[in-house]
Design a protein around this motif. Sequence first.
Motif, PDB file in Angstrom:
ATOM      1  N   TRP A  34     -21.086 -23.212 -68.071  1.00 14.90           N
ATOM      2  CA  TRP A  34     -21.587 -21.859 -68.295  1.00 14.90           C
ATOM      3  C   TRP A  34     -23.105 -21.930 -68.402  1.00 14.90           C
ATOM      4  CZ3 TRP A  34     -18.821 -17.463 -68.026  1.00 14.90           C
ATOM      5  CH2 TRP A  34     -17.426 -17.547 -68.159  1.00 14.90           C
ATOM      6  N   PHE A  35     -23.751 -21.016 -67.716  1.00 12.86           N
ATOM      7  CA  PHE A  35     -25.193 -20.848 -67.798  1.00 12.86           C
ATOM      8  C   PHE A  35     -25.466 -19.394 -68.164  1.00 12.86           C
ATOM      9  CE2 PHE A  35     -26.910 -24.764 -65.881  1.00 12.86           C
ATOM     10  CZ  PHE A  35     -25.722 -25.337 -65.440  1.00 12.86           C
ATOM     11  N   ARG A  36     -26.693 -19.124 -68.586  1.00 12.54           N
ATOM     12  CA  ARG A  36     -27.038 -17.747 -68.906  1.00 12.54           C
ATOM     13  C   ARG A  36     -28.460 -17.458 -68.475  1.00 12.54           C
ATOM     14  NH1 ARG A  36     -27.046 -18.022 -75.560  1.00 12.54           N
ATOM     15  NH2 ARG A  36     -28.946 -19.305 -75.802  1.00 12.54           N
ATOM     16  N   GLN A  37     -28.713 -16.189 -68.250  1.00 13.31           N
ATOM     17  CA  GLN A  37     -30.021 -15.787 -67.758  1.00 13.31           C
ATOM     18  C   GLN A  37     -30.391 -14.410 -68.282  1.00 13.31           C
ATOM     19  OE1 GLN A  37     -30.374 -15.634 -63.455  1.00 13.31           O
ATOM     20  NE2 GLN A  37     -32.540 -16.176 -63.566  1.00 13.31           N
ATOM     21  N   THR A  38     -31.643 -14.282 -68.723  1.00 12.41           N
ATOM     22  CA  THR A  38     -32.199 -12.994 -69.123  1.00 12.41           C
ATOM     23  C   THR A  38     -33.295 -12.627 -68.138  1.00 12.41           C
ATOM     24  OG1 THR A  38     -33.709 -14.133 -70.630  1.00 12.41           O
ATOM     25  CG2 THR A  38     -31.648 -13.298 -71.552  1.00 12.41           C
ATOM     26  N   PRO A  39     -33.596 -11.328 -68.008  1.00 17.61           N
ATOM     27  CA  PRO A  39     -34.601 -10.887 -67.039  1.00 17.61           C
ATOM     28  C   PRO A  39     -35.944 -11.593 -67.223  1.00 17.61           C
ATOM     29  CG  PRO A  39     -33.394  -9.013 -67.868  1.00 17.61           C
ATOM     30  CD  PRO A  39     -32.965 -10.190 -68.691  1.00 17.61           C
ATOM     31  N   GLY A  40     -36.488 -12.094 -66.134  1.00 19.80           N
ATOM     32  CA  GLY A  40     -37.789 -12.728 -66.182  1.00 19.80           C
ATOM     33  C   GLY A  40     -37.775 -14.177 -66.613  1.00 19.80           C
ATOM     34  N   LYS A  41     -36.587 -14.678 -66.906  1.00 17.12           N
ATOM     35  CA  LYS A  41     -36.488 -16.070 -67.341  1.00 17.12           C
ATOM     36  C   LYS A  41     -35.590 -16.854 -66.401  1.00 17.12           C
ATOM     37  CE  LYS A  41     -37.306 -15.421 -72.282  1.00 17.12           C
ATOM     38  NZ  LYS A  41     -36.813 -15.722 -73.654  1.00 17.12           N
ATOM     39  N   ALA A  42     -35.786 -18.167 -66.405  1.00 14.59           N
ATOM     40  CA  ALA A  42     -34.953 -19.034 -65.586  1.00 14.59           C
ATOM     41  C   ALA A  42     -33.550 -19.133 -66.182  1.00 14.59           C
ATOM     42  CB  ALA A  42     -35.581 -20.421 -65.502  1.00 14.59           C
ATOM     43  N   ARG A  43     -32.617 -19.407 -65.329  1.00 20.72           N
ATOM     44  CA  ARG A  43     -31.246 -19.602 -65.792  1.00 20.72           C
ATOM     45  C   ARG A  43     -31.202 -20.860 -66.661  1.00 20.72           C
ATOM     46  NH1 ARG A  43     -27.362 -19.044 -60.925  1.00 20.72           N
ATOM     47  NH2 ARG A  43     -28.584 -20.838 -60.219  1.00 20.72           N
ATOM     48  N   GLU A  44     -30.492 -20.775 -67.776  1.00 24.78           N
ATOM     49  CA  GLU A  44     -30.443 -21.913 -68.683  1.00 24.78           C
ATOM     50  C   GLU A  44     -29.011 -22.350 -68.939  1.00 24.78           C
ATOM     51  OE1 GLU A  44     -32.119 -21.079 -72.512  1.00 24.78           O
ATOM     52  OE2 GLU A  44     -30.517 -19.708 -73.078  1.00 24.78           O
ATOM     53  N   PHE A  45     -28.871 -23.622 -69.164  1.00 22.17           N
ATOM     54  CA  PHE A  45     -27.578 -24.225 -69.440  1.00 22.17           C
ATOM     55  C   PHE A  45     -27.084 -23.811 -70.813  1.00 22.17           C
ATOM     56  CE2 PHE A  45     -24.284 -27.288 -69.632  1.00 22.17           C
ATOM     57  CZ  PHE A  45     -24.366 -27.919 -70.874  1.00 22.17           C
ATOM     58  N   ALA A  46     -25.772 -23.551 -70.906  1.00 23.40           N
ATOM     59  CA  ALA A  46     -25.169 -23.255 -72.198  1.00 23.40           C
ATOM     60  C   ALA A  46     -24.157 -24.334 -72.586  1.00 23.40           C
ATOM     61  CB  ALA A  46     -24.506 -21.889 -72.174  1.00 23.40           C
ATOM     62  N   ALA A  47     -23.187 -24.587 -71.701  1.00 24.89           N
ATOM     63  CA  ALA A  47     -22.140 -25.552 -72.024  1.00 24.89           C
ATOM     64  C   ALA A  47     -21.451 -26.007 -70.748  1.00 24.89           C
ATOM     65  CB  ALA A  47     -21.120 -24.928 -72.973  1.00 24.89           C
ATOM     66  N   SER A  48     -20.834 -27.188 -70.814  1.00 23.95           N
ATOM     67  CA  SER A  48     -20.085 -27.684 -69.667  1.00 23.95           C
ATOM     68  C   SER A  48     -18.911 -28.530 -70.149  1.00 23.95           C
ATOM     69  CB  SER A  48     -20.984 -28.501 -68.722  1.00 23.95           C
ATOM     70  OG  SER A  48     -21.504 -29.635 -69.382  1.00 23.95           O
ATOM     71  N   VAL A  49     -17.924 -28.664 -69.279  1.00 24.27           N
ATOM     72  CA  VAL A  49     -16.706 -29.399 -69.623  1.00 24.27           C
ATOM     73  C   VAL A  49     -16.242 -30.184 -68.408  1.00 24.27           C
ATOM     74  CG1 VAL A  49     -15.223 -27.419 -69.043  1.00 24.27           C
ATOM     75  CG2 VAL A  49     -14.395 -29.172 -70.638  1.00 24.27           C
ATOM     76  N   SER A  50     -15.700 -31.353 -68.664  1.00 27.65           N
ATOM     77  CA  SER A  50     -15.236 -32.214 -67.584  1.00 27.65           C
ATOM     78  C   SER A  50     -13.920 -31.713 -67.007  1.00 27.65           C
ATOM     79  CB  SER A  50     -15.043 -33.638 -68.113  1.00 27.65           C
ATOM     80  OG  SER A  50     -14.036 -33.656 -69.110  1.00 27.65           O
ATOM     81  N   TRP A  51     -13.504 -32.331 -65.930  1.00 25.96           N
ATOM     82  CA  TRP A  51     -12.245 -31.988 -65.279  1.00 25.96           C
ATOM     83  C   TRP A  51     -11.067 -32.126 -66.248  1.00 25.96           C
ATOM     84  CZ3 TRP A  51      -9.327 -29.808 -61.898  1.00 25.96           C
ATOM     85  CH2 TRP A  51      -8.071 -30.319 -61.581  1.00 25.96           C
ATOM     86  N   SER A  52     -11.077 -33.165 -67.025  1.00 26.09           N
ATOM     87  CA  SER A  52      -9.969 -33.408 -67.959  1.00 26.09           C
ATOM     88  C   SER A  52     -10.059 -32.545 -69.203  1.00 26.09           C
ATOM     89  CB  SER A  52      -9.961 -34.877 -68.383  1.00 26.09           C
ATOM     90  OG  SER A  52     -11.096 -35.155 -69.195  1.00 26.09           O
TER      91      SER A  52
END
Length: 120
Positions: A34-52
């Motif tokens: 999951w990433f998130r983005q606000t107007p005027g800002k770069a997209r930023e990382f929030a969280a990630s999960v592996s295949w398992s």
Amino acid sequence: VQLQASGGGLVQAGGSLRLSCAASGIFSEFAMGWFRQTPGKAREFAASVSWSGGSTNYADSVKGRFTISRDKNTVYLQMRSLKPEDTAVYYCAARDFGFPATRDYEYNYWGQGTLVTVSS
């Protein structure tokens, strides 16, 4: 490949929301994030999960408040203790590797985004 995100909305500060993202058309092992983005800002990382589902990563800004999980081809982001600064469009993403990643260029597929608004 299609990623369909849902669950965004308006919530008061301190509240909770759960985002979902269903992936289809991917036939190999794939990590999701999951990433998130606000107007005027770069997209930023929030969280990630592996295949398992056994390995997760979190941005410092959400650690302890957000929980990422997955059930096969669906990934969830449980968000608690939400703050106004969490307001953003949230995007789910998938990559053609089973290990999670924290940079957007490491992901091959993207969903359409779902808006989360946290009021003070």
